[in-house]
Write a protein that holds these residues in place. Structure first.
Motif, PDB file in Angstrom:
ATOM      1  N   LEU A  22      59.967  32.965  22.438  1.00  0.00           N
ATOM      2  CA  LEU A  22      59.255  31.560  22.124  1.00  0.00           C
ATOM      3  C   LEU A  22      58.055  32.026  21.010  1.00  0.00           C
ATOM      4  O   LEU A  22      57.438  33.160  21.106  1.00  0.00           O
ATOM      5  CB  LEU A  22      58.571  31.456  23.524  1.00  0.00           C
ATOM      6  N   PHE A  23      57.807  31.058  20.469  1.00  0.00           N
ATOM      7  CA  PHE A  23      56.778  30.710  19.274  1.00  0.00           C
ATOM      8  C   PHE A  23      55.870  29.779  19.348  1.00  0.00           C
ATOM      9  O   PHE A  23      56.186  28.614  19.926  1.00  0.00           O
ATOM     10  CB  PHE A  23      57.406  31.262  17.736  1.00  0.00           C
ATOM     11  N   ASP A  24      54.766  30.050  18.914  1.00  0.00           N
ATOM     12  CA  ASP A  24      53.782  28.952  18.999  1.00  0.00           C
ATOM     13  C   ASP A  24      53.982  28.239  17.606  1.00  0.00           C
ATOM     14  O   ASP A  24      54.979  28.447  16.701  1.00  0.00           O
ATOM     15  CB  ASP A  24      52.331  29.436  19.240  1.00  0.00           C
ATOM     16  N   ILE A  25      53.173  27.170  17.095  1.00  0.00           N
ATOM     17  CA  ILE A  25      53.427  26.270  16.268  1.00  0.00           C
ATOM     18  C   ILE A  25      53.007  27.031  15.015  1.00  0.00           C
ATOM     19  O   ILE A  25      53.493  26.460  13.892  1.00  0.00           O
ATOM     20  CB  ILE A  25      52.227  24.945  16.236  1.00  0.00           C
ATOM     21  N   ILE A  73      60.316  23.849  22.341  1.00  0.00           N
ATOM     22  CA  ILE A  73      60.208  24.171  23.899  1.00  0.00           C
ATOM     23  C   ILE A  73      60.093  22.598  24.586  1.00  0.00           C
ATOM     24  O   ILE A  73      60.870  22.510  25.698  1.00  0.00           O
ATOM     25  CB  ILE A  73      59.046  24.803  24.070  1.00  0.00           C
ATOM     26  N   ASP A  74      59.600  21.579  23.959  1.00  0.00           N
ATOM     27  CA  ASP A  74      59.465  20.388  24.467  1.00  0.00           C
ATOM     28  C   ASP A  74      59.960  19.306  23.273  1.00  0.00           C
ATOM     29  O   ASP A  74      58.835  19.164  22.717  1.00  0.00           O
ATOM     30  CB  ASP A  74      58.113  19.984  25.450  1.00  0.00           C
ATOM     31  N   MET A  75      60.795  18.504  23.708  1.00  0.00           N
ATOM     32  CA  MET A  75      61.312  17.631  22.435  1.00  0.00           C
ATOM     33  C   MET A  75      60.069  16.526  22.200  1.00  0.00           C
ATOM     34  O   MET A  75      59.877  15.804  21.271  1.00  0.00           O
ATOM     35  CB  MET A  75      62.625  16.964  22.835  1.00  0.00           C
ATOM     36  N   ASN A  79      54.174  20.215  19.659  1.00  0.00           N
ATOM     37  CA  ASN A  79      53.018  21.188  19.223  1.00  0.00           C
ATOM     38  C   ASN A  79      52.965  22.230  20.554  1.00  0.00           C
ATOM     39  O   ASN A  79      52.187  23.083  20.450  1.00  0.00           O
ATOM     40  CB  ASN A  79      51.683  20.546  19.337  1.00  0.00           C
ATOM     41  N   HIS A  80      54.008  22.237  21.428  1.00  0.00           N
ATOM     42  CA  HIS A  80      54.062  23.059  22.283  1.00  0.00           C
ATOM     43  C   HIS A  80      54.936  24.308  22.005  1.00  0.00           C
ATOM     44  O   HIS A  80      54.731  25.395  22.658  1.00  0.00           O
ATOM     45  CB  HIS A  80      54.837  22.671  23.584  1.00  0.00           C
ATOM     46  N   GLY A  81      55.569  24.167  20.986  1.00  0.00           N
ATOM     47  CA  GLY A  81      56.030  25.456  20.324  1.00  0.00           C
ATOM     48  C   GLY A  81      57.579  25.247  20.203  1.00  0.00           C
ATOM     49  O   GLY A  81      58.166  24.211  20.290  1.00  0.00           O
ATOM     50  N   TYR A  82      58.071  26.823  19.954  1.00  0.00           N
ATOM     51  CA  TYR A  82      59.526  26.685  19.673  1.00  0.00           C
ATOM     52  C   TYR A  82      60.225  27.943  20.387  1.00  0.00           C
ATOM     53  O   TYR A  82      59.567  28.864  20.625  1.00  0.00           O
ATOM     54  CB  TYR A  82      59.890  27.083  18.154  1.00  0.00           C
ATOM     55  N   GLY A  83      61.507  27.575  20.691  1.00  0.00           N
ATOM     56  CA  GLY A  83      62.243  28.671  21.403  1.00  0.00           C
ATOM     57  C   GLY A  83      63.460  29.276  20.193  1.00  0.00           C
ATOM     58  O   GLY A  83      64.054  28.612  19.623  1.00  0.00           O
TER      59      GLY A  83
END
Length: 245
Positions: A22-25, A73-75, A79-83
């Motif tokens: 998982l990565f942040d913005i 992470i949340d469509m 700003n919740h980040g990426y997987g």
């Protein structure tokens, strides 16, 4: 990375036999899970590139002879980040669009675990079969009271014997357990903004909203209205979407 998000990543990787991070913005790695915890060398670049394409739901890439994918992470909250997930086998059909199902599965798992309520009661499987039967009857009749005689008959016990055994195994008398069960259901229903507190109190078997609110506060430390305000917006959005579907 918060505990629930970390748990979602670990659970997803365990169920799918994939590895992921998982990565942040800002494309900073928050955590890794899976059998192959070595993050692909280009993962940070993939995330950075994907973050500049907000309309994309996911991006499929090839890495080390297998499929990798980047997704939100949340469509509904970029700003919740990426997987990022890697090691996905190539489908025999060659249809890489099937990868979108994995992204949807991950996002749904995140929603479920983020919005899961802390249970007021332990897992019933730890109790004897007799007590499990009694609890099942209580769960099936949240809105209506169940006579002690009915519960005793289900457990094949005298009423006094049932009360002693129930308290011994669960730590609660039957009426207290029933109230905790009702409040647990009520707390979950408060995630649905279309339901009033009165509607919820009736659905949980309380004929008096004031009594429902008093029991709720005693168990959870807040009134139903205060508790509802603490529920994150993405949880109520998730409930609405599930109701609409």
């Amino acid at each position: 990375m918060n505990r629930k998000l970390k748990q979602s990543l670990e659970d997803f990787c365990a169920m799918t036999h994939l590895s992921g991070a998982l990565f942040d913005i800002d494309a900073t790695c928050l955590g890794v899970a899976g059998n192959n915890p070595v993050i692909p060398a280009d993962a940070q670049r993939w995330v950075d590139s994907f973050s500049h394409s907000p309309s994309k739901q996911h991006e499929v890439l090839m890495y080390d002879g297998a499929i990798s994918v980047v997704c939100h992470i949340d469509m509904n909250a970029p700003n919740h980040g990426y997987g990022v997930f890697w090691g996905i086998p190539l489908p025999p059909s060659g249809d890489n669009s099937l990868v979108s199902l994995l992204c949807t599965m991950f996002q749904s798992l995140v929603h479920v675990q983020r919005c899961a309520l802390k249970p007021l009661l332990p897992n019933v499987l730890q109790y004897s079969r007799r007590i499990q039967l009694v609890i099942k009857e209580l769960e099936a009749n949240i809105e209506e009271p169940v006579e002690l005689e009915t519960l005793a008959r289900l457990a094949s016990l005298q009423k006094n014997s049932l009360c002693r055994l129930f308290k011994q195994e669960t730590g609660y008398c039957i009426s207290e357990y029933r109230n905790r069960l009702r409040i647990q259901v009520g707390a979950r229903l408060l995630s649905d903004p279309s339901l009033s507190v009165l509607d919820i109190s009736v659905s949980c078997g309380f004929s008096d909203q004031a009594y429902f609110s008093r029991v709720f506060r005693n168990m959870l430390g807040n009134s139903p209205q205060e508790y509802r305000r603490t529920i994150p917006a993405y949880c109520t959005e998730y409930v609405n979407k599930k109701s609409a579907s």
